[in-house]
Write a protein that holds these residues in place. Structure first.
Motif, short mmCIF file in Angstrom:
data_model
loop_
_atom_site.label_atom_id
_atom_site.label_comp_id
_atom_site.label_asym_id
_atom_site.label_seq_id
_atom_site.Cartn_x
_atom_site.Cartn_y
_atom_site.Cartn_z
N GLU A 93 -0.69 14.02 -7.94
CA GLU A 93 -1.91 13.35 -7.31
C GLU A 93 -1.82 13.15 -5.83
N PRO A 94 -0.75 12.90 -5.07
CA PRO A 94 0.13 11.86 -5.61
C PRO A 94 -0.26 10.45 -5.80
N SER A 95 0.55 9.92 -6.53
CA SER A 95 0.27 8.33 -6.57
C SER A 95 1.53 7.84 -7.02
N VAL A 96 1.65 6.33 -7.07
CA VAL A 96 2.58 5.63 -7.59
C VAL A 96 2.41 4.42 -8.32
N SER A 97 3.23 4.06 -9.10
CA SER A 97 3.00 2.89 -10.04
C SER A 97 3.98 1.73 -9.58
N THR A 101 -4.44 6.33 6.45
CA THR A 101 -3.32 6.91 6.83
C THR A 101 -3.31 8.40 6.50
N ASN A 102 -2.33 9.35 7.02
CA ASN A 102 -2.24 10.69 6.65
C ASN A 102 -1.97 10.82 5.42
N THR A 103 -2.44 11.98 4.78
CA THR A 103 -2.03 12.02 3.59
C THR A 103 -1.08 13.09 3.54
N ASN A 104 -0.63 13.62 2.14
CA ASN A 104 0.73 14.64 1.91
C ASN A 104 0.98 15.22 3.16
N THR A 105 2.50 15.01 3.71
CA THR A 105 2.81 15.74 4.89
C THR A 105 4.00 16.45 4.44
N VAL A 106 4.29 17.43 5.09
CA VAL A 106 5.56 18.42 5.09
C VAL A 106 6.29 18.18 6.01
N LYS A 107 7.70 18.24 5.73
CA LYS A 107 8.71 18.25 6.72
C LYS A 107 9.40 19.46 6.44
N PRO A 108 9.74 20.44 7.49
CA PRO A 108 9.19 20.27 8.78
C PRO A 108 7.62 21.06 8.71
N GLU A 146 0.90 -1.33 0.02
CA GLU A 146 0.06 -0.02 -0.11
C GLU A 146 0.96 1.19 -0.09
N PHE A 147 0.19 2.16 -0.67
CA PHE A 147 1.00 3.67 -0.76
C PHE A 147 0.48 4.19 0.57
N VAL A 148 1.23 4.71 1.81
CA VAL A 148 0.82 5.18 2.89
C VAL A 148 1.21 6.55 3.30
N ASP A 149 2.20 7.00 2.60
CA ASP A 149 2.66 8.41 3.00
C ASP A 149 3.50 9.04 1.93
N PHE A 150 3.33 10.56 1.77
CA PHE A 150 4.10 11.27 0.91
C PHE A 150 4.43 12.46 1.50
N ALA A 151 5.74 12.73 1.59
CA ALA A 151 6.39 13.78 2.30
C ALA A 151 7.42 14.84 1.30
N GLN A 152 7.00 15.85 1.28
CA GLN A 152 8.10 16.89 0.53
C GLN A 152 8.78 17.61 1.39
N VAL A 153 10.01 17.91 1.02
CA VAL A 153 11.09 18.62 1.78
C VAL A 153 11.08 19.96 1.28
N PRO A 154 10.86 21.09 2.18
CA PRO A 154 10.66 22.35 1.93
C PRO A 154 12.25 23.00 1.60
N PHE A 155 12.27 24.06 1.03
CA PHE A 155 13.67 24.91 0.99
C PHE A 155 14.03 25.24 2.19
N LEU A 169 -1.28 2.98 -7.35
CA LEU A 169 -1.43 3.27 -5.81
C LEU A 169 -1.79 4.58 -5.59
N THR A 170 -2.78 5.08 -4.89
CA THR A 170 -3.12 6.28 -4.16
C THR A 170 -2.88 6.28 -2.73
N LEU A 171 -2.73 7.47 -2.07
CA LEU A 171 -2.49 7.11 -0.65
C LEU A 171 -3.78 6.54 -0.15
N SER A 172 -3.48 5.74 0.84
CA SER A 172 -4.57 5.12 1.53
C SER A 172 -5.40 5.79 2.31
N LYS A 173 -6.59 5.73 2.67
CA LYS A 173 -7.61 6.50 3.35
C LYS A 173 -7.22 6.41 4.80
#
Length: 299
Positions: free
Chosen positions: A248-252, A274-281, A109-118, A268-272
């Motif tokens: 989207e985000p999504s993965v193949s 789990t938490n969706t798109n997260t940002v760090k920090p 399953e696709f459970v998390d997607f995190a982007q890194v800020p500048f 696969l899209t983000l599992s319902k």
């Protein structure tokens, strides 16, 4: 005279009681018993005719030749439901044991997607001259060093790797005549030699990201990737992360085939669950000035 009437009433009561007792005993007398003789009408046995058993053949319902799986019986109708993954109707005929035909779970399953800020963010500013925004004092937050940096247009902060190129504040009048101020700073990133635009209260994201995949049957087994393609293994099955879609985000993901099963590729899209798109920090609150107490990176 009074005693006379009392005696008269008492006498009438005795007569009524005697009449009631007489009626009761007359009705409770046993009824006469009569008997009828069957001598004139003797019992005669009636012969029962022999019944012959007959066999009847009721054929099972048959599916049409062009759709062998679409078997429909009036008394045992088929089950029809919508497959949420393929968005197609599934027709399960009666009399068919489908327990051995269940599809093999994909297993991931696709459970998390995190982007890194500048690494640098504009936290706020102090406007000293409303007629000249370039004289404002700007407050930056450096996530790598965990420090705040104050600078003006033209200042070069070599230890933090940037130079302030420009700063402007625009007044925007809305349809209801309300006025808002939009500020943005342009800096030169000395690490990449590229100009970057920062807006207070907004997080500028980089192209760096992390996707997390999780084994369906083993929630503690997780895989983090920052690029594709990448290979991984779950319970002896080989997988390939083929593509990452940041929008989207999504993965193949492709599950490699083996001797019994063919290869399967799923989007696969983000599992319902789990938490969706997260940002760090964590994202900051808008900070109009440096003394507002706002802190983007928690320092």
């Amino acid at each position: 005279m009074k005693k006379f009437y009392d005696k008269l009433i008492f006498l009438l009561a005795l007569l009524a009681l005697a009449a009631g007792c007489a009626v009761y005993f007359m009705q409770s007398a046993p009824a006469p018993v009569t008997s009828a003789s069957m001598g004139d009408h003797p019992y005669e046995a009636v012969p029962v005719p022999d019944s012959s058993a007959s066999d009847a053949h009721w054929p099972m319902a048959e599916a049409p030749a062009d759709a062998p799986d679409e078997l429909f019986d009036v008394f045992t109708p088929p089950k029809i439901w919508l497959d949420t993954e393929t968005l197609e109707f599934v027709f399960q005929a009666p009399y068919v044991d489908r327990r051995g035909d269940k599809p093999i779970p994909f297993g991931v399953e696709f459970v998390d997607f995190a982007q890194v800020p500048f690494r640098l963010q504009l936290q706020g500013y102090v406007e000293e001259d409303p007629s000249d925004a370039t004289k404002s004092l700007l407050l930056f937050g450096d996530a790598e060093k965990g420090e705040r940096v104050r600078a003006r247009v033209g200042d070069e902060k070599t230890e933090y790797g940037f130079k302030v190129v420009d700063f402007e504040v625009k007044k925007v009048v809305a349809a209801d005549n309300s006025i808002t101020r939009e500020a943005k700073a342009t800096i030169l990133d000395l690490q990449t030699n590229q100009e970057v635009v920062l807006v207070p209260g907004e997080i500028l994201m980089t192209d760096e990201y992390t996707v997390t995949l999780q084994a369906t049957d083993v929630p503690d087994l997780k895989f983090e990737f920052s690029q594709a393609p990448e290979s991984f293994e779950i319970a002896g099955s080989q997988y390939v992360l083929e593509e990452i879609n940041l929008e989207e985000p999504s993965v193949s993901v492709k599950k490699q085939g083996d001797g019994e099963n063919e290869a399967v590729t799923k989007k696969l899209t983000l599992s319902k669950k789990t938490n969706t798109n997260t940002v760090k920090p964590v994202a900051p609150s808008p900070a109009p000035a440096i003394d507002s107490g706002s802190d983007l990176f928690g320092f």
